[in-house]
Design an enzyme around this catalytic site. Structure first.
Site, PDB file in Angstrom:
ATOM      1  N   SER A   6       6.864   2.570  -2.217  1.00  0.00           N
ATOM      2  CA  SER A   6       7.825   1.468  -2.051  1.00  0.00           C
ATOM      3  C   SER A   6       9.114   1.894  -2.733  1.00  0.00           C
ATOM      4  O   SER A   6       9.100   2.180  -3.938  1.00  0.00           O
ATOM      5  CB  SER A   6       7.289   0.209  -2.736  1.00  0.00           C
ATOM      6  OG  SER A   6       8.380  -0.640  -3.086  1.00  0.00           O
ATOM      7  N   HIS A  29       6.897   2.237   2.518  1.00  0.00           N
ATOM      8  CA  HIS A  29       6.697   0.790   2.391  1.00  0.00           C
ATOM      9  C   HIS A  29       8.050   0.106   2.207  1.00  0.00           C
ATOM     10  O   HIS A  29       8.788   0.416   1.265  1.00  0.00           O
ATOM     11  CB  HIS A  29       5.790   0.522   1.185  1.00  0.00           C
ATOM     12  CG  HIS A  29       5.386  -0.901   0.999  1.00  0.00           C
ATOM     13  ND1 HIS A  29       4.358  -1.490   1.691  1.00  0.00           N
ATOM     14  CD2 HIS A  29       5.877  -1.862   0.165  1.00  0.00           C
ATOM     15  CE1 HIS A  29       4.229  -2.753   1.279  1.00  0.00           C
ATOM     16  NE2 HIS A  29       5.124  -2.999   0.369  1.00  0.00           N
ATOM     17  N   ASP A  31       9.981  -3.270   1.377  1.00  0.00           N
ATOM     18  CA  ASP A  31       9.779  -4.586   0.741  1.00  0.00           C
ATOM     19  C   ASP A  31      10.932  -5.513   1.112  1.00  0.00           C
ATOM     20  O   ASP A  31      11.997  -5.472   0.505  1.00  0.00           O
ATOM     21  CB  ASP A  31       9.713  -4.431  -0.783  1.00  0.00           C
ATOM     22  CG  ASP A  31       8.344  -3.977  -1.223  1.00  0.00           C
ATOM     23  OD1 ASP A  31       8.249  -3.056  -2.053  1.00  0.00           O
ATOM     24  OD2 ASP A  31       7.358  -4.552  -0.725  1.00  0.00           O
ATOM     25  N   MET A  33      12.631  -9.006   1.229  1.00  0.00           N
ATOM     26  CA  MET A  33      12.595 -10.266   0.481  1.00  0.00           C
ATOM     27  C   MET A  33      13.804 -11.120   0.885  1.00  0.00           C
ATOM     28  O   MET A  33      14.921 -10.628   0.946  1.00  0.00           O
ATOM     29  CB  MET A  33      12.657  -9.991  -1.020  1.00  0.00           C
ATOM     30  CG  MET A  33      11.517  -9.130  -1.511  1.00  0.00           C
ATOM     31  SD  MET A  33      11.645  -8.868  -3.302  1.00  0.00           S
ATOM     32  CE  MET A  33      10.437  -7.563  -3.517  1.00  0.00           C
ATOM     33  N   HIS A  62       6.605  -4.924   4.745  1.00  0.00           N
ATOM     34  CA  HIS A  62       6.010  -6.051   4.001  1.00  0.00           C
ATOM     35  C   HIS A  62       7.048  -7.166   3.966  1.00  0.00           C
ATOM     36  O   HIS A  62       8.030  -7.089   3.219  1.00  0.00           O
ATOM     37  CB  HIS A  62       5.653  -5.541   2.598  1.00  0.00           C
ATOM     38  CG  HIS A  62       5.091  -6.584   1.709  1.00  0.00           C
ATOM     39  ND1 HIS A  62       4.984  -6.392   0.348  1.00  0.00           N
ATOM     40  CD2 HIS A  62       4.602  -7.824   1.956  1.00  0.00           C
ATOM     41  CE1 HIS A  62       4.432  -7.466  -0.203  1.00  0.00           C
ATOM     42  NE2 HIS A  62       4.192  -8.350   0.752  1.00  0.00           N
ATOM     43  N   MET A  64       8.220 -10.422   2.818  1.00  0.00           N
ATOM     44  CA  MET A  64       8.067 -11.496   1.836  1.00  0.00           C
ATOM     45  C   MET A  64       9.159 -12.529   2.163  1.00  0.00           C
ATOM     46  O   MET A  64      10.183 -12.637   1.470  1.00  0.00           O
ATOM     47  CB  MET A  64       8.224 -10.952   0.413  1.00  0.00           C
ATOM     48  CG  MET A  64       7.027 -10.107   0.007  1.00  0.00           C
ATOM     49  SD  MET A  64       7.328  -9.097  -1.441  1.00  0.00           S
ATOM     50  CE  MET A  64       8.031  -7.650  -0.655  1.00  0.00           C
ATOM     51  N   MET A 133      -2.070  -8.384  -2.697  1.00  0.00           N
ATOM     52  CA  MET A 133      -1.051  -8.280  -3.759  1.00  0.00           C
ATOM     53  C   MET A 133      -1.753  -8.256  -5.106  1.00  0.00           C
ATOM     54  O   MET A 133      -2.507  -9.172  -5.452  1.00  0.00           O
ATOM     55  CB  MET A 133      -0.081  -9.451  -3.690  1.00  0.00           C
ATOM     56  CG  MET A 133       0.833  -9.455  -2.482  1.00  0.00           C
ATOM     57  SD  MET A 133       1.714  -7.915  -2.261  1.00  0.00           S
ATOM     58  CE  MET A 133       2.747  -7.905  -3.719  1.00  0.00           C
ATOM     59  N   LYS A 139       9.059  -8.401  -7.309  1.00  0.00           N
ATOM     60  CA  LYS A 139       9.737  -7.294  -7.996  1.00  0.00           C
ATOM     61  C   LYS A 139       8.751  -6.176  -8.347  1.00  0.00           C
ATOM     62  O   LYS A 139       7.545  -6.366  -8.375  1.00  0.00           O
ATOM     63  CB  LYS A 139      10.479  -7.767  -9.244  1.00  0.00           C
ATOM     64  CG  LYS A 139       9.677  -8.388 -10.322  1.00  0.00           C
ATOM     65  CD  LYS A 139      10.660  -8.812 -11.435  1.00  0.00           C
ATOM     66  CE  LYS A 139      10.134  -9.474 -12.673  1.00  0.00           C
ATOM     67  NZ  LYS A 139       8.779  -9.632 -12.955  1.00  0.00           N
ATOM     68  N   ASP A 171      -1.041  -3.576  -3.367  1.00  0.00           N
ATOM     69  CA  ASP A 171       0.391  -3.475  -3.635  1.00  0.00           C
ATOM     70  C   ASP A 171       0.740  -4.088  -4.989  1.00  0.00           C
ATOM     71  O   ASP A 171       0.642  -5.293  -5.177  1.00  0.00           O
ATOM     72  CB  ASP A 171       1.121  -4.249  -2.511  1.00  0.00           C
ATOM     73  CG  ASP A 171       2.610  -4.117  -2.580  1.00  0.00           C
ATOM     74  OD1 ASP A 171       3.258  -4.604  -1.648  1.00  0.00           O
ATOM     75  OD2 ASP A 171       3.122  -3.536  -3.546  1.00  0.00           O
ATOM     76  N   GLY A 173       1.655  -2.470  -9.287  1.00  0.00           N
ATOM     77  CA  GLY A 173       1.087  -1.977 -10.549  1.00  0.00           C
ATOM     78  C   GLY A 173       0.148  -0.805 -10.378  1.00  0.00           C
ATOM     79  O   GLY A 173      -0.764  -0.596 -11.186  1.00  0.00           O
ATOM     80  N   GLY A 193       5.385   1.938  -6.271  1.00  0.00           N
ATOM     81  CA  GLY A 193       6.848   1.903  -6.394  1.00  0.00           C
ATOM     82  C   GLY A 193       7.321   2.604  -7.653  1.00  0.00           C
ATOM     83  O   GLY A 193       7.583   3.807  -7.667  1.00  0.00           O
TER      84      GLY A 193
HETATM   85  C1  DX5 Z   1       6.531  -6.458  -5.034  1.00  0.00           C
HETATM   86  C2  DX5 Z   1       6.457  -5.439  -3.921  1.00  0.00           C
HETATM   87  C3  DX5 Z   1       5.707  -4.189  -4.305  1.00  0.00           C
HETATM   88  C4  DX5 Z   1       6.324  -3.502  -5.471  1.00  0.00           C
HETATM   89  C5  DX5 Z   1       5.407  -2.432  -5.988  1.00  0.00           C
HETATM   90  O1  DX5 Z   1       6.934  -7.684  -4.502  1.00  0.00           O
HETATM   91  O2  DX5 Z   1       5.783  -5.995  -2.819  1.00  0.00           O
HETATM   92  O3  DX5 Z   1       5.676  -3.310  -3.176  1.00  0.00           O
HETATM   93  O4  DX5 Z   1       7.549  -2.950  -5.093  1.00  0.00           O
HETATM   94  O5  DX5 Z   1       6.064  -1.869  -7.057  1.00  0.00           O
HETATM   95  P1  DX5 Z   1       5.284  -1.300  -8.309  1.00  0.00           P
HETATM   96  O6  DX5 Z   1       4.465  -0.143  -7.776  1.00  0.00           O
HETATM   97  O7  DX5 Z   1       6.431  -0.864  -9.205  1.00  0.00           O
HETATM   98  O8  DX5 Z   1       4.444  -2.393  -8.875  1.00  0.00           O
HETATM   99 ZN    ZN Z   2       5.323  -4.579  -1.049  1.00  0.00          ZN
END
Ligand code: DX5
Ligand code: ZN
Length: 212
Positions: A6, A29, A31, A33, A62, A64, A133, A139, A171, A173, A193
């Site tokens: 990501s 990926h 993201d 938002m 993805h 959101m 998730m 974030k 997705d 951490g 990410g």
């Molecule tokens: C959060 C995103 C994830 C996030 C993952 O809303 O959907 O894809 O960017 O990032 P890390 O790997 O830093 O948790």
């Molecule tokens: Zn994501």
């Protein structure tokens, strides 16, 4: 496992260079938002057009966003390979899943940490992908929430029993330790990410994550 970086945590002022620095990744990926479904805003389908000029990776989108049914055509028309929307943002998920698939794009659904995985039971036979998730969407750089493990295990068991074909993606951490945990319970795709973009040897990290 497949690693889908990501680029949310990348340096957007040199985006092309950042994406090229993870050229060994088969998936990318996105993201998306909208500032409504989650408090942050990132980018929209224009980003697929921009990155599509120099990447032929699998575009894993993805969304959101609120009212995903209103916007999916933008992603279908700009090269999305997978479109994943949120269960919590959809009034008729099956209709949207089948619409996305009717356009030759794979359909995924995502649930937030506080949403029970059983809400997906009646949709599983139709889905190409389920995105669990393991952080609150909105974030990067957050800590892995362990309840994701039970959900992945649940989905993997049903997939085996009923011979469904969906991919299980997680997705949030993800680093080496959590990648091992999710792999052990049946995860197929890991979104990573900050763990990748905070380091310089990114393609090496991707290879190691895929082979934990
Ligand atoms: C959060 C995103 C994830 C996030 C993952 O809303 O959907 O894809 O960017 O990032 P890390 O790997 O830093 O948790
Ligand atoms: Zn994501």
């Amino acid at each position: 496992m497949i690693c889908a970086p990501s680029f949310l945590s990348s340096n957007f002022s040199k985006l092309k260079q950042e994406i090229l620095s993870i050229n060994e990744a088969k998936w990318l990926h996105f993201d998306v938002m909208d500032g409504l479904f989650v408090s942050n805003t990132t980018y929209d389908h224009q980003m697929l057009k921009t990155i599509g000029e120099f990447s032929n990776q699998v575009f894993d989108c993805h969304l959101m966003i609120e009212k995903p049914e209103k916007y999916v055509d933008n992603y279908i028309e700009n090269g999305a390979d997978y479109i994943t929307f949120h269960y919590e943002a959809s009034h008729n998920p099956l209709k949207l899943i089948q619409y996305i698939q009717s356009k030759g794009v794979k359909a995924g659904i995502s649930i937030k940490p506080n949403t029970r995985v059983e809400v997906l039971d009646d949709l599983l036979e139709y889905l190409d992908l389920i995105l669990i998730m393991s952080v609150e969407p909105g974030k990067g750089g957050q800590k892995f929430i362990p309840n994701a493990l039970d959900k992945i295990n649940y989905l993997n068991n049903i997939r085996t029993q009923k011979k469904y074909e969906y991919l299980i993606e997680v997705d949030g951490g993800i680093q080496f330790d959590t990648a091992k945990m999710v792999k052990n319970v049946g995860c197929d795709v890991i979104v990573v990410g900050s763990f990748i973009f905070n380091q310089s040897n990114r393609n090496q990290i991707i290879k190691e994550l895929e082979n934990v």
